[in-house]
Design a protein around this motif. Structure first.
Motif, PDB file in Angstrom:
ATOM      1  N   SER A 369      40.070  58.535 -41.664  1.00 43.75           N
ATOM      2  CA  SER A 369      40.891  58.649 -40.465  1.00 43.75           C
ATOM      3  C   SER A 369      42.217  57.941 -40.683  1.00 43.75           C
ATOM      4  O   SER A 369      42.436  57.277 -41.705  1.00 43.75           O
ATOM      5  N   GLN A 370      43.105  58.078 -39.690  1.00 45.07           N
ATOM      6  CA  GLN A 370      44.415  57.428 -39.773  1.00 45.07           C
ATOM      7  C   GLN A 370      44.282  55.914 -39.710  1.00 45.07           C
ATOM      8  O   GLN A 370      45.217  55.195 -40.078  1.00 45.07           O
ATOM      9  N   ASN A 371      43.149  55.387 -39.268  1.00 48.27           N
ATOM     10  CA  ASN A 371      42.956  53.938 -39.200  1.00 48.27           C
ATOM     11  C   ASN A 371      42.687  53.317 -40.563  1.00 48.27           C
ATOM     12  O   ASN A 371      42.716  52.099 -40.703  1.00 48.27           O
ATOM     13  N   ALA A 372      42.395  54.147 -41.547  1.00 51.35           N
ATOM     14  CA  ALA A 372      42.245  53.687 -42.933  1.00 51.35           C
ATOM     15  C   ALA A 372      43.042  54.628 -43.825  1.00 51.35           C
ATOM     16  O   ALA A 372      42.487  55.473 -44.531  1.00 51.35           O
ATOM     17  N   PRO A 373      44.378  54.543 -43.778  1.00 51.21           N
ATOM     18  CA  PRO A 373      45.229  55.563 -44.416  1.00 51.21           C
ATOM     19  C   PRO A 373      45.057  55.661 -45.923  1.00 51.21           C
ATOM     20  O   PRO A 373      45.267  56.720 -46.499  1.00 51.21           O
ATOM     21  N   ARG A 374      44.667  54.575 -46.586  1.00 54.70           N
ATOM     22  CA  ARG A 374      44.546  54.649 -48.042  1.00 54.70           C
ATOM     23  C   ARG A 374      43.372  55.511 -48.478  1.00 54.70           C
ATOM     24  O   ARG A 374      43.384  56.077 -49.577  1.00 54.70           O
ATOM     25  N   SER A 375      42.357  55.652 -47.625  1.00 53.12           N
ATOM     26  CA  SER A 375      41.178  56.446 -47.983  1.00 53.12           C
ATOM     27  C   SER A 375      41.149  57.801 -47.285  1.00 53.12           C
ATOM     28  O   SER A 375      40.213  58.571 -47.474  1.00 53.12           O
ATOM     29  N   CYS A 376      42.154  58.089 -46.464  1.00 53.12           N
ATOM     30  CA  CYS A 376      42.192  59.357 -45.738  1.00 53.12           C
ATOM     31  C   CYS A 376      42.809  60.432 -46.629  1.00 53.12           C
ATOM     32  O   CYS A 376      43.904  60.250 -47.174  1.00 53.12           O
ATOM     33  N   LEU A 377      42.122  61.566 -46.746  1.00 52.54           N
ATOM     34  CA  LEU A 377      42.563  62.640 -47.634  1.00 52.54           C
ATOM     35  C   LEU A 377      42.499  63.961 -46.881  1.00 52.54           C
ATOM     36  O   LEU A 377      41.479  64.308 -46.284  1.00 52.54           O
ATOM     37  N   LEU A 378      43.609  64.737 -46.911  1.00 51.57           N
ATOM     38  CA  LEU A 378      43.677  66.051 -46.273  1.00 51.57           C
ATOM     39  C   LEU A 378      43.425  67.126 -47.326  1.00 51.57           C
ATOM     40  O   LEU A 378      44.027  67.095 -48.401  1.00 51.57           O
ATOM     41  N   THR A 379      42.558  68.080 -47.000  1.00 55.38           N
ATOM     42  CA  THR A 379      42.223  69.169 -47.916  1.00 55.38           C
ATOM     43  C   THR A 379      42.608  70.489 -47.269  1.00 55.38           C
ATOM     44  O   THR A 379      42.080  70.852 -46.206  1.00 55.38           O
ATOM     45  N   VAL A 380      43.536  71.209 -47.902  1.00 55.02           N
ATOM     46  CA  VAL A 380      44.005  72.505 -47.404  1.00 55.02           C
ATOM     47  C   VAL A 380      43.313  73.594 -48.210  1.00 55.02           C
ATOM     48  O   VAL A 380      43.362  73.589 -49.444  1.00 55.02           O
ATOM     49  N   ALA A 381      42.664  74.540 -47.515  1.00 48.72           N
ATOM     50  CA  ALA A 381      41.887  75.580 -48.188  1.00 48.72           C
ATOM     51  C   ALA A 381      42.129  76.926 -47.539  1.00 48.72           C
ATOM     52  O   ALA A 381      42.644  77.022 -46.414  1.00 48.72           O
ATOM     53  N   VAL A 382      41.748  77.994 -48.252  1.00 49.26           N
ATOM     54  CA  VAL A 382      41.818  79.364 -47.756  1.00 49.26           C
ATOM     55  C   VAL A 382      40.399  79.907 -47.651  1.00 49.26           C
ATOM     56  O   VAL A 382      39.636  79.853 -48.616  1.00 49.26           O
ATOM     57  N   ASP A 383      40.049  80.433 -46.478  1.00 51.59           N
ATOM     58  CA  ASP A 383      38.745  81.063 -46.263  1.00 51.59           C
ATOM     59  C   ASP A 383      38.922  82.569 -46.098  1.00 51.59           C
ATOM     60  O   ASP A 383      40.011  83.050 -45.754  1.00 51.59           O
ATOM     61  N   PHE A 384      37.846  83.301 -46.331  1.00 55.10           N
ATOM     62  CA  PHE A 384      37.804  84.750 -46.105  1.00 55.10           C
ATOM     63  C   PHE A 384      38.866  85.490 -46.924  1.00 55.10           C
ATOM     64  O   PHE A 384      39.578  86.364 -46.421  1.00 55.10           O
ATOM     65  N   CYS A 385      38.976  85.127 -48.154  1.00 58.40           N
ATOM     66  CA  CYS A 385      39.909  85.803 -49.055  1.00 58.40           C
ATOM     67  C   CYS A 385      39.440  87.245 -49.259  1.00 58.40           C
ATOM     68  O   CYS A 385      38.249  87.480 -49.497  1.00 58.40           O
ATOM     69  N   PRO A 386      40.324  88.256 -49.170  1.00 59.24           N
ATOM     70  CA  PRO A 386      39.902  89.653 -49.340  1.00 59.24           C
ATOM     71  C   PRO A 386      39.243  89.934 -50.683  1.00 59.24           C
ATOM     72  O   PRO A 386      38.395  90.814 -50.797  1.00 59.24           O
ATOM     73  N   SER A 387      39.631  89.195 -51.719  1.00 60.76           N
ATOM     74  CA  SER A 387      39.053  89.431 -53.042  1.00 60.76           C
ATOM     75  C   SER A 387      37.785  88.617 -53.277  1.00 60.76           C
ATOM     76  O   SER A 387      37.238  88.623 -54.372  1.00 60.76           O
ATOM     77  N   GLY A 388      37.330  87.896 -52.235  1.00 59.44           N
ATOM     78  CA  GLY A 388      36.106  87.125 -52.366  1.00 59.44           C
ATOM     79  C   GLY A 388      36.304  85.709 -52.850  1.00 59.44           C
ATOM     80  O   GLY A 388      35.330  84.976 -53.047  1.00 59.44           O
ATOM     81  N   GLU A 389      37.535  85.279 -53.058  1.00 62.47           N
ATOM     82  CA  GLU A 389      37.792  83.921 -53.525  1.00 62.47           C
ATOM     83  C   GLU A 389      37.919  82.977 -52.335  1.00 62.47           C
ATOM     84  O   GLU A 389      38.456  83.332 -51.297  1.00 62.47           O
ATOM     85  N   HIS A 390      37.420  81.781 -52.509  1.00 61.64           N
ATOM     86  CA  HIS A 390      37.581  80.723 -51.512  1.00 61.64           C
ATOM     87  C   HIS A 390      38.129  79.529 -52.274  1.00 61.64           C
ATOM     88  O   HIS A 390      37.412  78.882 -53.028  1.00 61.64           O
ATOM     89  N   ARG A 391      39.388  79.272 -52.074  1.00 61.16           N
ATOM     90  CA  ARG A 391      40.014  78.284 -52.956  1.00 61.16           C
ATOM     91  C   ARG A 391      40.605  77.111 -52.176  1.00 61.16           C
ATOM     92  O   ARG A 391      41.005  77.261 -51.022  1.00 61.16           O
ATOM     93  N   VAL A 392      40.636  75.977 -52.808  1.00 63.70           N
ATOM     94  CA  VAL A 392      41.315  74.794 -52.290  1.00 63.70           C
ATOM     95  C   VAL A 392      42.755  74.825 -52.796  1.00 63.70           C
ATOM     96  O   VAL A 392      42.998  74.862 -53.997  1.00 63.70           O
ATOM     97  N   LEU A 393      43.699  74.825 -51.859  1.00 58.43           N
ATOM     98  CA  LEU A 393      45.104  74.901 -52.249  1.00 58.43           C
ATOM     99  C   LEU A 393      45.659  73.546 -52.653  1.00 58.43           C
ATOM    100  O   LEU A 393      46.433  73.440 -53.597  1.00 58.43           O
TER     101      LEU A 393
END
Length: 447
Positions: A369-393
């Motif tokens: 969480s924002q209360n522990a900024p050094r350990s907070c990590l945001l993960t951006v991903a794509v779901d429901f890819c038309p080609s069947g891929e599910h990737r972490v951007l």
């Protein structure tokens, strides 16, 4: 379009039938579809003293010959206001169904309550019955707006139906509901005052000049006042418990769109401070679309928050002293910004009939969480890819996301950025929750 001239009385009144024809003619080019029976069909009832047109209340009067009439100038004024409204049919707001909402009878003598009326109409009839009623020309209107023409029905999981309307008519109907509430309250006060001051022998309804009866208040409802930082620095947990807060909020115009009446107090869920009174439409638009408590979808509506109406929304979010001191956003909003703006170039595309289309659905989650900024990590991903891929951007640390946002804020909204930072909080009350800027780099966070 030629100007229609309606046959009326010398005092400017026209019959309800003529007003219907005039309303349709004047609003033929409006982006918001209008109804052909705005004055003569339910839920409009001239005998209660008024008719709603768009966001406007138009008074009705009864002439000596017993016919109900309305001022032609008021009809034209309401049509001009509606014609000035733009509508994006893709910008939808869900209006139901929601749990715990009781049905409302159509003949019930209550204020507009347009959401309940629409839900009652749609829940009452099957799709086949609704289609049959449309074929015989049954009007579907509220405040002169033909909502059936712009209603969108969606089906989730093959079973549950949901109903949606474009945001512009939602704001119009919210404004109509607010105007009607003020009108009826003013009428009730006026009747009570008349009953106290008039002698018992005098009729309660006085004759006006020109041979017509007054059936409503003498003037329109008081206009909404703009929000001017009256609640700056106050805690929502304290203010929401004070008597009369909801009545006070209803007197303001929405602090974001500045057109619809405010209905709720928007506040920062991280810091607890009140931002401003906003309408239901803006409050819904701002709310993150959570899949889980730490996982949100990033849809097309974020285009308005971070591109189309960026200055308005950034200024609104920074009404919270905590966000303004840190020059950041609450974690869900910051995560959505990171996915929608900072990582836009990383999103893959696929061939489409008209060029290329962005891949799948964008999603962002976070650990910590924002209360522990050094350990907070945001993960951006794509779901429901038309080609069947599910990737972490991308995986972006919280502190890096904050720095990227500050740089983007300074470039995109320099006035908002200039008002942010710990040295811009000198004018805040000291008795409320103090705001401490994180300058040590050691997890000393917001307070």
């Amino acid at each position: 379009m030629s100007e229609r001239v309606m046959p009326g009385r010398p005092d400017g009144l026209i019959t309800l039938v003529d007003a219907d024809a005039l309303w349709v003619d004047l609003t033929a080019d409006s982006a918001v579809p209008t109804a052909s029976a705005a004055f003569t069909c339910s839920p409009a009832r001239a005998e209660v003293g008024y008719v709603l047109l768009g966001s406007r209340v138009v008074a009705t009067v009864r002439t000596n010959d017993g016919r109900w009439s309305v001022p032609e100038a008021e009809v034209r004024r309401a049509a001009a206001e509606l014609n000035a409204v733009g509508m994006d049919r893709q910008d939808l707001v869900r209006i139901g169904p929601f749990r715990g909402v009781p049905r409302q009878e159509h003949h019930e003598e209550t204020p507009l309550r347009w959401r309940r009326r629409i839900q009652g109409e749609l829940q009452e009839l099957s799709s086949h019955e609704r289609a049959a009623r449309r074929e015989v020309g049954r009007p579907y209107h509220l405040a002169g707006i033909d909502w059936r023409q712009i209603l969108v029905e969606q089906t989730r999981d093959g079973a549950q139906r949901t109903w949606w309307l474009p945001r512009a008519p939602v704001r119009l109907l919210d404004a109509a509901e607010h105007a009607e509430k003020q009108w009826t309250q003013a009428a009730r006060t006026r009747r009570a005052s008349t009953a106290v001051t008039e002698p018992p022998s005098r009729p309660r309804q006085a004759r006006e000049a020109g041979g017509r009866q007054a059936t409503g208040p003498e003037g329109p409802a008081a206009p909404l006042r703009p929000y001017g930082k009256e609640l700056e620095g106050q805690l929502y947990s304290v203010l929401s418990r004070k008597p009369g807060t909801s009545r006070k909020v209803a007197g303001w115009a929405c602090a974001v769109c500045r057109t619809a009446p405010a209905t709720v107090l928007d506040h920062c869920h991280e810091h607890g401070y009140v931002r401003a009174p906003v309408c239901q439409s803006c409050n819904t638009q701002e709310r993150p679309d959570h899949l889980y408590s730490n996982d949100i979808r990033v849809g097309s509506r974020y285009t308005r928050l971070f591109h189309t109406d960026t200055d308005d929304w950034l200024r609104h979010w920074h009404r919270c002293p905590g966000c303004r001191a840190r020059t950041t956003l609450p974690l869900p909003h910051l995560a959505a910004w990171t996915a929608h703006v900072a990582c836009r170039s990383l999103r893959p595309t696929h061939p489409a009939p008209r060029g290329r289309k962005p891949c799948g659905g964008l999603r962002v989650s976070w650990t910590g969480s924002q209360n522990a900024p050094r350990s907070c990590l945001l993960t951006v991903a794509v779901d429901f890819c038309p080609s069947g891929e599910h990737r972490v951007l991308a995986q972006v640390p919280y502190r890096e996301a904050v720095e990227r946002f500050r740089a983007w804020l300074a470039e995109t909204a320099p006035a908002v950025a200039a008002a942010a930072g710990p040295d811009r909080l000198d004018d805040l009350p000291t008795r409320f929750r103090p705001v401490i800027a994180d300058t040590s780099g050691k997890d000393l966070e917001l307070f």
